[in-house]
Design an enzyme around this catalytic site. Structure first.
Site, PDB file in Angstrom:
ATOM      1  N   ARG A 118       0.804  -1.236   0.000  1.00  0.00           N
ATOM      2  CA  ARG A 118       0.000   0.000   0.000  1.00  0.00           C
ATOM      3  C   ARG A 118       0.831   1.278   0.000  1.00  0.00           C
ATOM      4  O   ARG A 118       0.365   2.343   0.382  1.00  0.00           O
ATOM      5  CB  ARG A 118      -0.985   0.023   1.166  1.00  0.00           C
ATOM      6  CG  ARG A 118      -1.925  -1.165   1.141  1.00  0.00           C
ATOM      7  CD  ARG A 118      -3.146  -0.956   2.002  1.00  0.00           C
ATOM      8  NE  ARG A 118      -3.974  -2.135   1.944  1.00  0.00           N
ATOM      9  CZ  ARG A 118      -3.834  -3.187   2.741  1.00  0.00           C
ATOM     10  NH1 ARG A 118      -2.904  -3.184   3.670  1.00  0.00           N
ATOM     11  NH2 ARG A 118      -4.622  -4.235   2.614  1.00  0.00           N
ATOM     12  N   LYS A 140       2.615  11.178 -11.606  1.00  0.00           N
ATOM     13  CA  LYS A 140       1.735  10.293 -12.391  1.00  0.00           C
ATOM     14  C   LYS A 140       2.476   8.992 -12.645  1.00  0.00           C
ATOM     15  O   LYS A 140       3.594   8.997 -13.179  1.00  0.00           O
ATOM     16  CB  LYS A 140       1.370  10.928 -13.726  1.00  0.00           C
ATOM     17  CG  LYS A 140       0.265  11.953 -13.631  1.00  0.00           C
ATOM     18  CD  LYS A 140      -0.210  12.335 -15.011  1.00  0.00           C
ATOM     19  CE  LYS A 140      -1.275  13.416 -14.933  1.00  0.00           C
ATOM     20  NZ  LYS A 140      -1.651  13.898 -16.277  1.00  0.00           N
ATOM     21  N   GLU A 182       8.645  17.588 -25.356  1.00  0.00           N
ATOM     22  CA  GLU A 182       8.042  17.988 -24.071  1.00  0.00           C
ATOM     23  C   GLU A 182       8.662  19.294 -23.568  1.00  0.00           C
ATOM     24  O   GLU A 182       8.005  20.083 -22.898  1.00  0.00           O
ATOM     25  CB  GLU A 182       8.197  16.876 -23.024  1.00  0.00           C
ATOM     26  CG  GLU A 182       7.581  15.523 -23.416  1.00  0.00           C
ATOM     27  CD  GLU A 182       6.056  15.446 -23.257  1.00  0.00           C
ATOM     28  OE1 GLU A 182       5.403  16.483 -23.048  1.00  0.00           O
ATOM     29  OE2 GLU A 182       5.519  14.318 -23.369  1.00  0.00           O
ATOM     30  N   LYS A 224       6.914  22.706 -14.720  1.00  0.00           N
ATOM     31  CA  LYS A 224       6.057  21.582 -14.317  1.00  0.00           C
ATOM     32  C   LYS A 224       5.770  21.632 -12.818  1.00  0.00           C
ATOM     33  O   LYS A 224       4.639  21.376 -12.381  1.00  0.00           O
ATOM     34  CB  LYS A 224       6.692  20.240 -14.701  1.00  0.00           C
ATOM     35  CG  LYS A 224       5.791  19.075 -14.285  1.00  0.00           C
ATOM     36  CD  LYS A 224       5.761  17.927 -15.208  1.00  0.00           C
ATOM     37  CE  LYS A 224       4.671  16.938 -14.783  1.00  0.00           C
ATOM     38  NZ  LYS A 224       4.716  15.686 -15.507  1.00  0.00           N
ATOM     39  N   GLU A 234      -4.894  17.035 -11.236  1.00  0.00           N
ATOM     40  CA  GLU A 234      -5.442  17.391 -12.548  1.00  0.00           C
ATOM     41  C   GLU A 234      -6.941  17.644 -12.545  1.00  0.00           C
ATOM     42  O   GLU A 234      -7.706  17.026 -13.284  1.00  0.00           O
ATOM     43  CB  GLU A 234      -5.086  16.305 -13.586  1.00  0.00           C
ATOM     44  CG  GLU A 234      -5.236  16.821 -15.008  1.00  0.00           C
ATOM     45  CD  GLU A 234      -4.607  15.900 -16.052  1.00  0.00           C
ATOM     46  OE1 GLU A 234      -3.461  15.508 -15.879  1.00  0.00           O
ATOM     47  OE2 GLU A 234      -5.300  15.602 -17.030  1.00  0.00           O
ATOM     48  N   ARG A 238      -3.498  21.501 -14.619  1.00  0.00           N
ATOM     49  CA  ARG A 238      -2.533  20.453 -14.954  1.00  0.00           C
ATOM     50  C   ARG A 238      -2.832  19.813 -16.314  1.00  0.00           C
ATOM     51  O   ARG A 238      -1.923  19.342 -16.995  1.00  0.00           O
ATOM     52  CB  ARG A 238      -2.483  19.373 -13.856  1.00  0.00           C
ATOM     53  CG  ARG A 238      -1.433  18.332 -14.156  1.00  0.00           C
ATOM     54  CD  ARG A 238      -1.042  17.474 -12.981  1.00  0.00           C
ATOM     55  NE  ARG A 238      -0.011  16.528 -13.387  1.00  0.00           N
ATOM     56  CZ  ARG A 238       0.667  15.757 -12.579  1.00  0.00           C
ATOM     57  NH1 ARG A 238       0.445  15.814 -11.274  1.00  0.00           N
ATOM     58  NH2 ARG A 238       1.583  14.919 -13.044  1.00  0.00           N
ATOM     59  N   ASN A 242      -0.981  18.403 -21.074  1.00  0.00           N
ATOM     60  CA  ASN A 242      -1.293  17.395 -22.088  1.00  0.00           C
ATOM     61  C   ASN A 242      -1.484  17.998 -23.477  1.00  0.00           C
ATOM     62  O   ASN A 242      -2.108  17.369 -24.341  1.00  0.00           O
ATOM     63  CB  ASN A 242      -2.550  16.614 -21.688  1.00  0.00           C
ATOM     64  CG  ASN A 242      -2.243  15.663 -20.564  1.00  0.00           C
ATOM     65  OD1 ASN A 242      -1.218  15.000 -20.579  1.00  0.00           O
ATOM     66  ND2 ASN A 242      -3.112  15.618 -19.578  1.00  0.00           N
ATOM     67  N   HIS A 245      -1.310  15.809 -26.509  1.00  0.00           N
ATOM     68  CA  HIS A 245      -1.319  14.417 -26.061  1.00  0.00           C
ATOM     69  C   HIS A 245      -2.582  13.661 -26.469  1.00  0.00           C
ATOM     70  O   HIS A 245      -2.540  12.448 -26.628  1.00  0.00           O
ATOM     71  CB  HIS A 245      -1.158  14.338 -24.548  1.00  0.00           C
ATOM     72  CG  HIS A 245       0.255  14.621 -24.073  1.00  0.00           C
ATOM     73  ND1 HIS A 245       0.917  15.790 -24.374  1.00  0.00           N
ATOM     74  CD2 HIS A 245       1.113  13.890 -23.326  1.00  0.00           C
ATOM     75  CE1 HIS A 245       2.128  15.757 -23.818  1.00  0.00           C
ATOM     76  NE2 HIS A 245       2.276  14.621 -23.183  1.00  0.00           N
ATOM     77  N   HIS A 249      -1.684  10.514 -28.153  1.00  0.00           N
ATOM     78  CA  HIS A 249      -1.986   9.174 -27.617  1.00  0.00           C
ATOM     79  C   HIS A 249      -2.723   8.339 -28.666  1.00  0.00           C
ATOM     80  O   HIS A 249      -2.530   7.128 -28.766  1.00  0.00           O
ATOM     81  CB  HIS A 249      -2.825   9.268 -26.340  1.00  0.00           C
ATOM     82  CG  HIS A 249      -2.016   9.644 -25.132  1.00  0.00           C
ATOM     83  ND1 HIS A 249      -2.592  10.070 -23.961  1.00  0.00           N
ATOM     84  CD2 HIS A 249      -0.689   9.650 -24.910  1.00  0.00           C
ATOM     85  CE1 HIS A 249      -1.641  10.331 -23.071  1.00  0.00           C
ATOM     86  NE2 HIS A 249      -0.479  10.078 -23.627  1.00  0.00           N
ATOM     87  N   HIS A 262       6.783   8.331 -27.778  1.00  0.00           N
ATOM     88  CA  HIS A 262       5.807   9.216 -27.146  1.00  0.00           C
ATOM     89  C   HIS A 262       6.025  10.675 -27.571  1.00  0.00           C
ATOM     90  O   HIS A 262       5.087  11.362 -27.999  1.00  0.00           O
ATOM     91  CB  HIS A 262       5.916   9.072 -25.624  1.00  0.00           C
ATOM     92  CG  HIS A 262       5.004   9.980 -24.864  1.00  0.00           C
ATOM     93  ND1 HIS A 262       3.642   9.792 -24.804  1.00  0.00           N
ATOM     94  CD2 HIS A 262       5.255  11.117 -24.159  1.00  0.00           C
ATOM     95  CE1 HIS A 262       3.098  10.754 -24.088  1.00  0.00           C
ATOM     96  NE2 HIS A 262       4.051  11.569 -23.677  1.00  0.00           N
TER      97      HIS A 262
END
Ligand code: NAD
Ligand code: GLY
Length: 367
Positions: A118, A140, A182, A224, A234, A238, A242, A245, A249, A262
């Site tokens: 955990r 993330k 990026e 960032k 987000e 935030r 993206n 993206h 994606h 990517h």
């Protein structure tokens, strides 16, 4: 060495940036609480940097897990190999997981650290430009699903991020360019003067000038860190990180994970976001073309795969994490340095962007 702080109350942490930091045992030691450490890396990165890192950790009980390399291994099955290593060597809740590698390793090791018993300590040692300016910062973590990229995961902040710019000396040029996508993103979303700096320093960056690289990484991480400190999970700003993206994606998923890098998919996706912003009257043709030239100077693709139809894009974009109540939201630009997240656009404009002839746009720009 420069240090940037990610300000998240009790989850705050430093990002150390500089050349040859992987020789500094003190930086890591300050963030390792228990006796046990697990290094997660891959078969490409290990021969370069694993022995050096193990030497720094000579006082700890170290387990090493070497994963297969590649985006296509960012899966449940590979994640299980990390848990096999941790449980097999009886790591307890005081253990520290160290990710040594690019974004794939960082995302998977971070997710494993979030889940193992955990949640255990986690340190990022990113070794690609992309992971140094983006994926190692902000917490993330996760894996891909065949139906969508990064769809399974957790927000889980590291205790520290250690960026050794010298690791970029062994990075293939194509991967460096992918990271530059990026870096350029930060200029586009919130730091227009950075675009001018990048135009002036692109050759030095691609020649791996360590001072210039550290400056670009520092400015990117600072941007960032500011965004993440404002909106960790987000719910608002935030999502601007993206930019490109949602289209990107779709490209990555459609082309098969790993075939387009990517950063390459993000570059072509950003060209689509620029096209749409121009169609909405929010940026000028000259601004779009300026950014396309910058991507080209970084060695990045600016034409989306020509075998992808508008329907292909829509199918993949429907599972984007920014979709809310069935409504697609996109990150667009209301000027260079001014990103917005919006679902408020005419469908015909999106359709026009999805079926635009980007090769023809490029030919016009080159004339
Ligand atoms: P990657 O991790 O696949 O690394 C690229 C390649 O470079 C790999 O073959 C790797 O083994 C190799 N490599 C790494 N460091 C090296 C070095 N120093 N020398 C030589 N080779 C080296 O790819 P990436 O571009 O670093 O990361 C992409 C991943 O990051 C994607 O899965 C993406 O979804 C994820 N990502 C996550 C976030 C986030 O916020 N968590 C943000 C952006 C991207
Ligand atoms: N790379 C997007 C984010 O960290 O939010």
């Amino acid at each position: 060495m420069q240090t940037i702080h990610v300000d998240l109350a009790e989850r705050s942490y430093p990002i150390y940036i500089g050349a040859d930091l992987l020789a500094r045992a003190d930086l890591l030691a300050a963030h390792i609480a228990g006796r046990q450490v697990a290094i997660i890396t891959n078969e490409t990165v290990a021969p370069f940097y694993l022995a050096g890192l193990e030497r720094l950790l000579a006082g700890s009980s170290v387990t090493t897990v070497i994963l297969p390399d590649g985006e296509r291994f960012k899966t449940w099955e590979t994640l299980q190999l990390i848990f096999d290593g941790l449980l097999g060597a009886r790591h307890d809740r005081g253990t520290t997981v160290i990710a040594l590698g690019g974004g794939v390793i960082g995302d998977m090791a971070g997710f494993a650290a979030a889940c193992y018993q955990r949640g255990v300590n986690f340190i990022q040692v990113p070794t690609t430009l992309l992971s140094q300016v983006d994926s190692s910062v902000g917490g993330k973590t996760g894996i891909n699903h065949p139906l969508g990229k990064n769809m399974i995961g957790a927000f889980y902040q590291p205790q520290a991020v250690l960026i050794d710019t010298a690791t970029l000396l062994t990075l293939p040029a194509r991967e460096l360019s992918a990271g530059l996508a990026e870096v350029i993103k930060y200029g586009l979303i919130c730091d227009e003067p950075f675009l001018t700096w990048l135009e002036e320093h692109m050759s030095a960056l691609r020649a791996l000038d360590q001072v210039v690289l550290a400056q670009a990484i520092e400015r990117s991480c600072a941007a960032k860190a500011r965004v993440v400190a404002t909106d960790e999970r987000e719910s608002g700003v935030r999502a601007t990180l993206n930019l490109g993206h949602t289209f990107g994606h779709a490209i990555e998923t459609h082309q098969g994970y790993g075939n387009w890098l990517h950063g390459e998919a993000v570059a072509a996706g950003t060209v689509m976001a620029l096209d749409m912003s121009e169609r909405l009257g929010w940026i000028t043709t000259a601004e779009r073309e300026r950014v396309v030239r910058l991507f080209i100077s970084a060695g990045l693709p600016v034409v989306p795969p020509q075998d992808m139809t508008a329907e292909d894009f829509m199918e993949h974009m429907a599972v984007d994490k920014k979709v809310m109540n069935g409504k697609l939201r996109l990150v667009l630009l209301q000027g260079l340095g001014e990103a917005v997240v919006t679902g408020d656009f005419p469908r015909e404009i999106l359709d026009a962007t999805l079926s635009a002839d980007y090769a023809a746009q490029l030919a016009l720009l080159k004339n």
